[in-house]
Design an enzyme around this catalytic site. Sequence first.
Site, PDB file in Angstrom:
ATOM      1  N   SER A 153       0.900  -1.222  -0.079  1.00 15.36           N
ATOM      2  CA  SER A 153       0.116  -0.188   0.161  1.00 15.36           C
ATOM      3  C   SER A 153       0.945   1.363  -0.115  1.00 15.36           C
ATOM      4  O   SER A 153       1.776   1.568  -0.893  1.00 15.36           O
ATOM      5  CB  SER A 153      -0.800   0.015   1.340  1.00 15.36           C
ATOM      6  OG  SER A 153      -1.790   1.152   1.031  1.00 15.36           O
ATOM      7  N   HIS A 154       0.849   2.260   1.131  1.00 17.90           N
ATOM      8  CA  HIS A 154       1.507   3.490   1.148  1.00 17.90           C
ATOM      9  C   HIS A 154       2.791   3.195   1.725  1.00 17.90           C
ATOM     10  O   HIS A 154       3.509   4.472   1.856  1.00 17.90           O
ATOM     11  CB  HIS A 154       0.684   4.268   2.142  1.00 17.90           C
ATOM     12  CG  HIS A 154       0.242   3.432   3.309  1.00 17.90           C
ATOM     13  ND1 HIS A 154      -0.903   2.534   3.345  1.00 17.90           N
ATOM     14  CD2 HIS A 154       0.617   3.649   4.632  1.00 17.90           C
ATOM     15  CE1 HIS A 154      -0.967   2.207   4.672  1.00 17.90           C
ATOM     16  NE2 HIS A 154      -0.074   2.828   5.318  1.00 17.90           N
ATOM     17  N   ASP A 166      -2.469   6.401  -3.418  1.00 20.07           N
ATOM     18  CA  ASP A 166      -1.422   6.000  -2.768  1.00 20.07           C
ATOM     19  C   ASP A 166      -0.493   4.749  -3.653  1.00 20.07           C
ATOM     20  O   ASP A 166      -0.786   4.653  -4.759  1.00 20.07           O
ATOM     21  CB  ASP A 166      -1.526   5.427  -1.348  1.00 20.07           C
ATOM     22  CG  ASP A 166      -2.508   4.123  -1.425  1.00 20.07           C
ATOM     23  OD1 ASP A 166      -3.127   3.987  -2.591  1.00 20.07           O
ATOM     24  OD2 ASP A 166      -2.386   3.151  -0.670  1.00 20.07           O
ATOM     25  N   ASP A 213      -1.066   1.568  -3.928  1.00 19.96           N
ATOM     26  CA  ASP A 213      -1.757   0.655  -4.690  1.00 19.96           C
ATOM     27  C   ASP A 213      -2.830   1.382  -5.300  1.00 19.96           C
ATOM     28  O   ASP A 213      -3.715   0.470  -5.812  1.00 19.96           O
ATOM     29  CB  ASP A 213      -1.950  -0.600  -3.994  1.00 19.96           C
ATOM     30  CG  ASP A 213      -2.657  -0.289  -2.469  1.00 19.96           C
ATOM     31  OD1 ASP A 213      -2.551   0.723  -2.135  1.00 19.96           O
ATOM     32  OD2 ASP A 213      -3.158  -1.067  -2.119  1.00 19.96           O
ATOM     33  N   ASP A 225      -5.707   2.355  -3.749  1.00 18.12           N
ATOM     34  CA  ASP A 225      -6.935   2.423  -2.970  1.00 18.12           C
ATOM     35  C   ASP A 225      -7.169   3.806  -2.025  1.00 18.12           C
ATOM     36  O   ASP A 225      -8.331   3.773  -1.638  1.00 18.12           O
ATOM     37  CB  ASP A 225      -7.002   1.289  -2.146  1.00 18.12           C
ATOM     38  CG  ASP A 225      -6.013   1.044  -1.247  1.00 18.12           C
ATOM     39  OD1 ASP A 225      -4.989   1.830  -0.936  1.00 18.12           O
ATOM     40  OD2 ASP A 225      -5.833   0.022  -0.504  1.00 18.12           O
ATOM     41  N   ARG A 226      -6.116   4.461  -1.638  1.00 16.92           N
ATOM     42  CA  ARG A 226      -6.210   5.696  -0.976  1.00 16.92           C
ATOM     43  C   ARG A 226      -6.571   6.722  -1.803  1.00 16.92           C
ATOM     44  O   ARG A 226      -5.876   7.221  -2.752  1.00 16.92           O
ATOM     45  CB  ARG A 226      -5.086   5.906   0.043  1.00 16.92           C
ATOM     46  CG  ARG A 226      -5.182   4.877   1.135  1.00 16.92           C
ATOM     47  CD  ARG A 226      -3.848   5.262   2.121  1.00 16.92           C
ATOM     48  NE  ARG A 226      -4.178   4.136   3.078  1.00 16.92           N
ATOM     49  CZ  ARG A 226      -3.356   4.270   4.240  1.00 16.92           C
ATOM     50  NH1 ARG A 226      -2.983   5.444   4.613  1.00 16.92           N
ATOM     51  NH2 ARG A 226      -3.337   3.315   5.111  1.00 16.92           N
ATOM     52  N   LYS A 264     -11.386  -0.431  -1.070  1.00 14.53           N
ATOM     53  CA  LYS A 264     -11.365   1.591  -1.024  1.00 14.53           C
ATOM     54  C   LYS A 264     -10.751   1.571  -2.523  1.00 14.53           C
ATOM     55  O   LYS A 264     -10.057   0.763  -3.105  1.00 14.53           O
ATOM     56  CB  LYS A 264     -10.949   1.954   0.005  1.00 14.53           C
ATOM     57  CG  LYS A 264      -9.252   1.549   0.199  1.00 14.53           C
ATOM     58  CD  LYS A 264      -8.817   2.086   1.716  1.00 14.53           C
ATOM     59  CE  LYS A 264      -7.662   1.846   1.800  1.00 14.53           C
ATOM     60  NZ  LYS A 264      -7.338   1.116   3.054  1.00 14.53           N
TER      61      LYS A 264
HETATM   62  C1  G1P Z   1      -4.107   1.629   8.142  1.00 17.37           C
HETATM   63  C2  G1P Z   1      -5.230   2.418   8.235  1.00 17.37           C
HETATM   64  C3  G1P Z   1      -6.679   1.714   8.131  1.00 17.37           C
HETATM   65  C4  G1P Z   1      -6.553   1.108   6.564  1.00 17.37           C
HETATM   66  C5  G1P Z   1      -4.984   0.347   6.818  1.00 17.37           C
HETATM   67  C6  G1P Z   1      -5.058  -0.160   5.226  1.00 17.37           C
HETATM   68  O1  G1P Z   1      -4.141   0.399   9.052  1.00 17.37           O
HETATM   69  O2  G1P Z   1      -5.497   3.012   9.636  1.00 17.37           O
HETATM   70  O3  G1P Z   1      -7.866   2.660   8.124  1.00 17.37           O
HETATM   71  O4  G1P Z   1      -7.440   0.200   6.256  1.00 17.37           O
HETATM   72  O5  G1P Z   1      -3.938   1.092   6.831  1.00 17.37           O
HETATM   73  O6  G1P Z   1      -4.856   0.741   4.294  1.00 17.37           O
HETATM   74  P1  G1P Z   1      -3.422   0.325  10.510  1.00 17.37           P
HETATM   75  O7  G1P Z   1      -1.893   0.645  10.301  1.00 17.37           O
HETATM   76  O8  G1P Z   1      -3.900   1.508  11.252  1.00 17.37           O
HETATM   77  O9  G1P Z   1      -3.890  -0.822  11.094  1.00 17.37           O
HETATM   78 ZN    ZN Z   2      -3.267   1.381  -0.339  1.00 19.64          ZN
END
Ligand code: G1P
Ligand code: ZN
Length: 542
Positions: free
Chosen positions: A112-113, A276, A278, A280-281, A375
């Site tokens: 992801s991010h 981000d 991938d 989804d954000r 998302k």
């Molecule tokens: C974080 C975000 C959460 C999101 C997840 C995946 O998770 O807070 O809302 O779904 O990344 O993108 P966390 O690191 O808080 O467990």
């Molecule tokens: Zn992501």
Amino acid sequence: MFKTVATTPYDDQKPGTSGLRKKVPVFQQANYVENFIQSVFDSLEGFKGETLVIGGDGRYYNREVVQIALKMAAANGFGRVLVGQGGILSTPAASNVIRKYKAFGGLVLSASHNPGGPTEDFGIKYNIGNGGPAPEKITEAIFARSKTIKQYVIAEAADIDIDTIGKRDIAGMTVEIIDPVADYAALMEELFDFDAIRDLIRSGFTLRFDSMHAVTGPYGKEILERRLGAKEGTCVNFVPLPDFGGHHPDPNLVYAKDLYDLMMSADGPDFGAASDGDGDRNLIIGKGIFITPSDSLAMLAANAHLAPGYKAGLKGIARSMPTSGAADRVAEKLKIGMYETPTGWKFFGNLLDAGMATICGEESAGTGSNHVREKDGLWAVLLWLNILAVRRVSAMQVAREHWATYGRNYYSRHDYEGVDSDAANRLIDDLRGKLPTLPGTSVQGLTIATADDFAYHDPVDKSVSDHQGIRVLFEGGSRVVFRLSGTGTSGATIRVYVERYEPDPKRHDLETQGALADLIRAAEDIAGIKAHTGRDKPSVIT
Ligand code: G1P
Ligand code: ZN
């Protein structure tokens, strides 16, 4: 053609909030990837001859893992695998492909991010046939399996070409390399009024979309510039790079500061957005105004009927517990269901499948709907554009009118990253121990109404998920929430979520941190963050 390889278990393959995430060198250990993928397949039933989808965000190690996964899918008996060209599929696009082609499931390769590169992060997530992340029942089975695994099966075959679109074969299994953008773009055209958005852009409306050198580059180029006619240069940082150009592909005010500064400048564009690693954000910034993800969820829900895909109205709204209550007020007005779930998109799946919720969102820049089961960053951007195209007002006006109608939920998240894990766990344990004594006491002039350790009772499958964050609610509707991140790869991250509800429009122009100052101090008093961690300020404020 297939070989069985003896292996020994690793003890750390527990999927977190969103799949298994580790540093690349961890994934590069002997059989680490193979063990995990075999544990996934061993936890599933009935996929012989079925279709699997594979795609990732293009980060470092993506291509290698695609090849391993293909050979293992063949040896395990899948009939066909659909792979995004170059091994690329944004997370929402992967979800769409799984649904559209009725695949059995999919492997989404992403962290992801989180940053990418030889010493940065990688991840593998299994998604089920509805296109969404595997529920806890499956992720727990995968973890259990990973702790006892003794062997895996893999095809003895050469790597195949994943860069040319078309059908090929690996050890008797069909592999189709597909255009990663086409199906997704077609879905967006169904949901949104592209003509109206094109007209808006033709009338001189300007925008910027920052892909942060991550997966949405090709999606943004195709949809915003080619199909919607935004001028070339609208999409920036659109070439996906294995290390995201050395940046942190997280669209927040810290890592997308350039975009923020541009949007606050006098000659900035009308609308700015980022996505981000991938895809989804989303980050939404109107000219002169940052829209918090919690607000964005509420504003999108309140206006969604303006887009063709949602013109029949919404069935319900769901938000993760730490997300602000702004959307709750919209649900109340629309007289539709409102669901509060634990953090993580996987908890929305049942509500979406059951038709109980149409739109979902998280404070962590995640918004989406029943069009897929993840998302979706670009979806949020397009819904905003559709709304602006119909209403012909600025994002700032949308926000102001929304607050005037519903009140404003000032909101911020304070993250303490890279904290010693034991210290972080002690902080949460201490808090949990204090919960019964908190109600009725006051901190920083605020009276605590209730305090609990959030547990979710899924209304669809009746499953219960405990320990999903500590909530402290004050009289008047303000609150602070504490939880530990489930996506980090080193040490612990403590997240503190702070929210104040302000009904009075005369008080809708405050600076956010100032508006929350007493709550921020109260959070420190209640949790003793400094005493536990030695930190006197957060590492990231969003
Ligand atoms: C974080 C975000 C959460 C999101 C997840 C995946 O998770 O807070 O809302 O779904 O990344 O993108 P966390 O690191 O808080 O467990
Ligand atoms: Zn992501």
